[in-house]
Design a protein around this motif. Structure first.
Motif, mmCIF file in Angstrom:
data_model
loop_
_atom_site.group_PDB
_atom_site.id
_atom_site.type_symbol
_atom_site.label_atom_id
_atom_site.label_comp_id
_atom_site.label_asym_id
_atom_site.label_seq_id
_atom_site.Cartn_x
_atom_site.Cartn_y
_atom_site.Cartn_z
ATOM 1 N N LEU A 237 31.902 23.915 64.873
ATOM 2 C CA LEU A 237 31.856 24.781 63.705
ATOM 3 C C LEU A 237 31.158 24.033 62.579
ATOM 4 O O LEU A 237 31.540 22.913 62.232
ATOM 5 N N THR A 239 30.159 24.844 58.692
ATOM 6 C CA THR A 239 30.436 25.905 57.716
ATOM 7 C C THR A 239 30.419 25.409 56.279
ATOM 8 O O THR A 239 30.677 24.235 56.001
ATOM 9 N N TYR A 245 36.834 26.844 57.670
ATOM 10 C CA TYR A 245 37.040 25.475 58.166
ATOM 11 C C TYR A 245 38.522 25.244 58.482
ATOM 12 O O TYR A 245 38.871 24.728 59.551
ATOM 13 N N CYS A 248 39.950 27.502 61.526
ATOM 14 C CA CYS A 248 39.506 27.145 62.885
ATOM 15 C C CYS A 248 39.973 25.748 63.300
ATOM 16 O O CYS A 248 39.344 25.102 64.149
ATOM 17 N N GLN A 249 41.063 25.310 62.729
ATOM 18 C CA GLN A 249 41.623 24.009 63.086
ATOM 19 C C GLN A 249 42.415 24.145 64.392
ATOM 20 O O GLN A 249 43.630 24.248 64.401
ATOM 21 N N ARG A 255 34.760 20.345 63.822
ATOM 22 C CA ARG A 255 34.439 21.061 62.582
ATOM 23 C C ARG A 255 33.675 20.166 61.613
ATOM 24 O O ARG A 255 33.966 18.980 61.477
#
Length: 375
Positions: A237, A239, A245, A248-249, A255
């Motif tokens: 990811l 972003t 952020y 989407c952990q 990330r």
């Protein structure tokens, strides 16, 4: 024993002992030791495929045909001021083999290879796939019938690569296509030169560039969908949105938080992913910044799974940062290019001093004489 040596020893055994060795390894790895050529009665699989699936397959084939037919180009032929003819012409590969994994059947892989191969003009297409409980997956057989492919061999793994390369139990092929596990990949690497190969595919990858306009659930599910391929698959990811952020952990997702969209593009180019999704306000603008990606999908209604299965674009893509120098599978993978030249006497006699001097520089005196002797 390391992978390279293990595969090398099996390939050597297969090369020396032929069909007996193929059956030996098929028994060892697939619990199968019967004939490898798919018998006539084994083609009757229509009753095993729901009509809705048959209709879907036909529509996917049509979409693939529509997209790939646009890739056709004309041969390049031209005359210069002397009247000499120069050109570059395409010649389809005569015979290819498509390796379709049988352990976890991937009929979509067959579609992605066979359809563009036919459009490119390949004459003979064969399929190898490891049998499960003695049978090839019925969807693979059905697709082959729909495409008019008449050769299927019930063999997988290293032994399938050897059979296609050396012509064991079948006529040898000129180039091998299709994904496989680490043993298949290593076998393809080792036989390259005796036969052409498409690529050495690694674990699947996706990178999503997202800004604050992206739907966080779309982003998360697209990332997770790629991890479904296996433990080694990768999801990135990139972003500018702190909210996305944080959302989407999840385990398996790498990330990166960026200060602006330009930094996002730089990071994506560094990752050089197999698949790149751009979920931003103006994704077309970011596309101009992308140099390294196997495929780029723009907007919230172009997720990777859609491209994998039904859009018609090809899903055979470079992995492991190979997008820095490799391309998506396309019609050029199924043709060879030959130079053509027919030079007039006028041009040859006027310009041959260039070749004569280069022959002198390289010390190739017979090359020089070949050009000097003509009058």
């Amino acid at each position: 024993m390391n992978l390279q040596r293990y595969v090398s020893e099996i390939l050597e055994d297969l090369k020396i002992n032929g069909l007996d060795a193929v059956k030996k390894y098929s028994q060892k790895f697939d619990n199968y030791q019967d004939e490898i050529f798919l018998r006539e009665e084994e083609w009757n699989v229509e009753s095993e495929i729901p009509q809705s699936d048959k209709n879907a397959i036909k529509q996917i084939i049509k979409r693939l045909q529509d997209y790939h037919s646009k890739q056709k180009t004309e041969d390049l032929m031209y005359k210069n001021e002397y009247g000499s003819i120069y050109g570059l012409i395409k010649v389809p590969i005569d015979r290819i083999g498509v390796y379709v994994p049988g352990g976890k059947p991937l009929p979509s892989s067959l579609l992605m290879v066979a359809v563009p191969a036919q459009i490119a003009g390949v004459k003979d297409i064969i399929i190898t796939s490891s049998p499960k409980e003695g049978k090839v997956n019925p969807y693979i057989i059905y697709i082959a019938k729909e495409l008019g492919i008449s050769e299927i061999y019930k063999v997988g793994g290293i032994q399938a690569i050897a059979a296609m390369t050396y012509g064991i139990g079948m006529k040898k092929v000129d180039k091998i296509f299709g994904p496989g596990n680490q043993y298949v990949n290593e076998a393809k690497r080792q036989v390259f030169g005796d036969v052409g190969i498409d690529s050495l595919a690694g674990p699947s990858e996706v990178c999503v560039i997202a800004d604050e306009t992206a739907d966080k659930d779309y982003v998360l599910n697209d990332l997770l969908s790629q991890l479904e391929h296996g433990a080694e698959s990768k999801a990135f990811l990139v972003t500018t949105s702190k909210q996305i952020y944080d959302y989407c952990q999840k385990e398996g997702i790498d990330r990166y938080f960026c200060k602006d969209i330009f930094e996002c593009a730089d990071k994506a180019n560094e990752i050089a992913p197999e698949h790149l999704e751009i979920l931003t306000k103006e994704p077309e603008l970011i596309l101009s910044l992308i140099r390294n990606a196997g495929a780029v999908y723009l907007g919230e209604y172009t997720p990777v799974p859609a491209a994998d299965y039904f859009l018609g674009v090809n899903h055979v893509l470079p992995t492991g940062k190979a997008a820095r120098f490799s391309s998506v599978l396309n019609l050029n993978d199924f043709v060879k290019y030959m130079t053509v030249a027919k030079v007039t006497k006028e041009e040859f006699l006027k310009e041959r001093y260039l070749g004569i001097r280069m022959a002198e520089i390289e010390g190739m005196l017979q090359h020089k004489k070949s050009m000097e002797v003509r009058k």
